[in-house]
Scaffold this motif. Structure first.
Motif, PDB file in Angstrom:
ATOM      1  N   LEU A 144       0.828  -1.209   0.000  1.00 28.47           N
ATOM      2  CA  LEU A 144       0.000   0.000   0.000  1.00 28.47           C
ATOM      3  C   LEU A 144       0.863   1.259   0.000  1.00 28.47           C
ATOM      4  N   ALA A 145       1.946   1.242   0.762  1.00 32.63           N
ATOM      5  CA  ALA A 145       2.819   2.418   0.844  1.00 32.63           C
ATOM      6  C   ALA A 145       3.495   2.719  -0.484  1.00 32.63           C
ATOM      7  N   SER A 146       3.774   1.686  -1.285  1.00 30.45           N
ATOM      8  CA  SER A 146       4.476   1.904  -2.553  1.00 30.45           C
ATOM      9  C   SER A 146       3.548   1.934  -3.765  1.00 30.45           C
ATOM     10  N   ALA A 147       2.241   1.772  -3.553  1.00 26.81           N
ATOM     11  CA  ALA A 147       1.292   1.744  -4.671  1.00 26.81           C
ATOM     12  C   ALA A 147       1.139   3.136  -5.287  1.00 26.81           C
ATOM     13  N   ALA A 148       1.003   3.175  -6.615  1.00 28.79           N
ATOM     14  CA  ALA A 148       0.798   4.450  -7.318  1.00 28.79           C
ATOM     15  C   ALA A 148      -0.564   5.033  -6.976  1.00 28.79           C
ATOM     16  N   VAL A 149      -1.562   4.179  -6.794  1.00 30.29           N
ATOM     17  CA  VAL A 149      -2.913   4.621  -6.465  1.00 30.29           C
ATOM     18  C   VAL A 149      -3.450   3.729  -5.354  1.00 30.29           C
ATOM     19  N   VAL A 150      -4.073   4.327  -4.344  1.00 28.67           N
ATOM     20  CA  VAL A 150      -4.688   3.577  -3.259  1.00 28.67           C
ATOM     21  C   VAL A 150      -6.135   4.022  -3.134  1.00 28.67           C
ATOM     22  N   SER A 151      -7.054   3.073  -3.148  1.00 30.67           N
ATOM     23  CA  SER A 151      -8.471   3.365  -2.968  1.00 30.67           C
ATOM     24  C   SER A 151      -8.854   2.910  -1.572  1.00 30.67           C
ATOM     25  N   ASP A 152      -9.261   3.832  -0.732  1.00 32.42           N
ATOM     26  CA  ASP A 152      -9.607   3.518   0.651  1.00 32.42           C
ATOM     27  C   ASP A 152     -11.127   3.552   0.793  1.00 32.42           C
ATOM     28  N   LEU A 153     -11.761   2.412   0.524  1.00 33.83           N
ATOM     29  CA  LEU A 153     -13.214   2.309   0.568  1.00 33.83           C
ATOM     30  C   LEU A 153     -13.617   1.201   1.525  1.00 33.83           C
ATOM     31  N   HIS A 154     -14.873   1.182   1.900  1.00 35.22           N
ATOM     32  CA  HIS A 154     -15.410   0.152   2.781  1.00 35.22           C
ATOM     33  C   HIS A 154     -16.391  -0.706   1.988  1.00 35.22           C
ATOM     34  N   TYR A 155     -16.216  -2.011   2.030  1.00 30.46           N
ATOM     35  CA  TYR A 155     -17.107  -2.935   1.327  1.00 30.46           C
ATOM     36  C   TYR A 155     -17.730  -3.892   2.323  1.00 30.46           C
ATOM     37  N   ASP A 156     -18.983  -4.226   2.115  1.00 34.94           N
ATOM     38  CA  ASP A 156     -19.681  -5.225   2.915  1.00 34.94           C
ATOM     39  C   ASP A 156     -20.129  -6.347   2.000  1.00 34.94           C
ATOM     40  N   ILE A 157     -20.057  -7.568   2.510  1.00 35.24           N
ATOM     41  CA  ILE A 157     -20.514  -8.731   1.767  1.00 35.24           C
ATOM     42  C   ILE A 157     -21.527  -9.459   2.633  1.00 35.24           C
ATOM     43  N   ALA A 158     -22.683  -9.752   2.076  1.00 37.52           N
ATOM     44  CA  ALA A 158     -23.716 -10.475   2.812  1.00 37.52           C
ATOM     45  C   ALA A 158     -23.234 -11.888   3.126  1.00 37.52           C
ATOM     46  N   ARG A 159     -23.575 -12.386   4.305  1.00 42.34           N
ATOM     47  CA  ARG A 159     -23.203 -13.749   4.686  1.00 42.34           C
ATOM     48  C   ARG A 159     -24.250 -14.715   4.166  1.00 42.34           C
ATOM     49  N   ASN A 160     -24.145 -15.061   2.914  1.00 43.89           N
ATOM     50  CA  ASN A 160     -25.069 -16.013   2.291  1.00 43.89           C
ATOM     51  C   ASN A 160     -24.268 -17.127   1.657  1.00 43.89           C
ATOM     52  N   ASN A 161     -24.774 -18.318   1.758  1.00 45.72           N
ATOM     53  CA  ASN A 161     -24.188 -19.449   1.045  1.00 45.72           C
ATOM     54  C   ASN A 161     -25.121 -19.782  -0.102  1.00 45.72           C
ATOM     55  N   HIS A 162     -24.626 -19.636  -1.289  1.00 41.58           N
ATOM     56  CA  HIS A 162     -25.449 -19.889  -2.457  1.00 41.58           C
ATOM     57  C   HIS A 162     -25.185 -21.317  -2.935  1.00 41.58           C
ATOM     58  N   ASN A 163     -26.157 -22.172  -2.762  1.00 39.90           N
ATOM     59  CA  ASN A 163     -26.053 -23.566  -3.175  1.00 39.90           C
ATOM     60  C   ASN A 163     -27.244 -23.892  -4.055  1.00 39.90           C
ATOM     61  N   PRO A 164     -27.180 -23.515  -5.325  1.00 41.29           N
ATOM     62  CA  PRO A 164     -28.343 -23.744  -6.183  1.00 41.29           C
ATOM     63  C   PRO A 164     -28.649 -25.227  -6.334  1.00 41.29           C
ATOM     64  N   ILE A 165     -29.862 -25.573  -6.077  1.00 35.30           N
ATOM     65  CA  ILE A 165     -30.426 -26.911  -6.206  1.00 35.30           C
ATOM     66  C   ILE A 165     -29.803 -27.902  -5.221  1.00 35.30           C
ATOM     67  N   GLU A 166     -28.472 -28.039  -5.194  1.00 35.82           N
ATOM     68  CA  GLU A 166     -27.845 -29.057  -4.378  1.00 35.82           C
ATOM     69  C   GLU A 166     -27.626 -28.588  -2.943  1.00 35.82           C
ATOM     70  N   LEU A 167     -27.970 -29.461  -1.990  1.00 36.02           N
ATOM     71  CA  LEU A 167     -27.700 -29.189  -0.582  1.00 36.02           C
ATOM     72  C   LEU A 167     -26.231 -29.430  -0.296  1.00 36.02           C
ATOM     73  N   PRO A 168     -25.646 -28.699   0.675  1.00 33.03           N
ATOM     74  CA  PRO A 168     -24.258 -28.974   1.014  1.00 33.03           C
ATOM     75  C   PRO A 168     -24.144 -30.379   1.611  1.00 33.03           C
ATOM     76  N   ALA A 169     -23.247 -31.170   1.116  1.00 33.41           N
ATOM     77  CA  ALA A 169     -23.073 -32.530   1.620  1.00 33.41           C
ATOM     78  C   ALA A 169     -21.655 -33.013   1.347  1.00 33.41           C
ATOM     79  N   THR A 170     -21.203 -33.918   2.183  1.00 32.52           N
ATOM     80  CA  THR A 170     -19.928 -34.602   1.991  1.00 32.52           C
ATOM     81  C   THR A 170     -20.168 -36.070   2.273  1.00 32.52           C
ATOM     82  N   VAL A 171     -19.717 -36.932   1.397  1.00 31.61           N
ATOM     83  CA  VAL A 171     -19.829 -38.370   1.615  1.00 31.61           C
ATOM     84  C   VAL A 171     -18.417 -38.931   1.643  1.00 31.61           C
ATOM     85  N   ALA A 172     -18.070 -39.626   2.714  1.00 32.81           N
ATOM     86  CA  ALA A 172     -16.742 -40.229   2.841  1.00 32.81           C
ATOM     87  C   ALA A 172     -16.894 -41.720   3.095  1.00 32.81           C
ATOM     88  N   ARG A 173     -15.986 -42.484   2.537  1.00 29.68           N
ATOM     89  CA  ARG A 173     -16.015 -43.926   2.767  1.00 29.68           C
ATOM     90  C   ARG A 173     -14.728 -44.337   3.440  1.00 29.68           C
TER      91      ARG A 173
END
Length: 173
Positions: A144-173
């Motif tokens: 950041l100190a050596s960057a030619a341009v610095v953008s100081d903004l605040h971003y928020d991301i919604a806490r959503n898990n997008h799993n279209p059609i398929e449910l989250p699952a793990t199968v181990a044998r």
């Protein structure tokens, strides 16, 4: 069709999914398959004083409720709650439904600690991770100190898990 960079691309899995012919992870049933559901903390911060598994263990289909993680290396101490929803136990059952219901039957008693929701709060303790190796890469401050341009903004991301059609699952044998 969906667009990527302005050009249409084909969803090769689309027809299988919408016609019900796609095979999902949870469709891979193995003989003797056991289902696991996490029991999450209901407080944001504190100590787990006790976990009552009696009702869950008496529920039809529940095979075991794991509360002792001795010998297992976890990235957190399951007895010290650091966030709401932190796993504190695991219910194993012969069906998904029994595991889900069994997890709801587990109750825990806590000694709650004050919640600190601002990591810049002077009361927020610096707690380095002692259970797994620390991870760091690069020099963000130097970059950041050596960057030619610095953008100081605040971003928020919604806490959503997008799993279209398929449910989250793990199968181990």
């Amino acid at each position: 069709m969906t667009l990527a960079s302005g050009r249409p691309i084909s969803r090769v899995d689309g027809p299988l999914k919408v016609t019900g012919k796609a095979t999902y992870t949870a469709d891979n049933i193995e003989p003797g398959l056991v289902y696991a559901v996490l029991v999450d903390s209901t407080v944001a911060r504190g100590t787990v004083d006790s976990i009552d598994t009696t009702a869950a263990q008496q529920h039809s289909g529940v095979l075991e409720v794991i509360t002792d993680f001795t010998g297992v290396t976890l990235p957190f101490d399951p007895k010290q709650v650091r966030s709401h929803g932190q796993p504190i136990a695991v219910v194993l059952a012969s069906t998904s439904e029994a595991a889900i219901h069994g997890a709801r039957l587990v109750t825990a008693r806590y000694t709650e600690a004050p919640q600190i929701t601002d990591m810049h709060d002077p009361a927020a303790p610096a707690e380095p991770n002692t259970r797994t190796p620390d991870y760091s890469r690069g020099d963000p401050e130097g970059a950041l100190a050596s960057a030619a341009v610095v953008s100081d903004l605040h971003y928020d991301i919604a806490r959503n898990n997008h799993n279209p059609i398929e449910l989250p699952a793990t199968v181990a044998r």
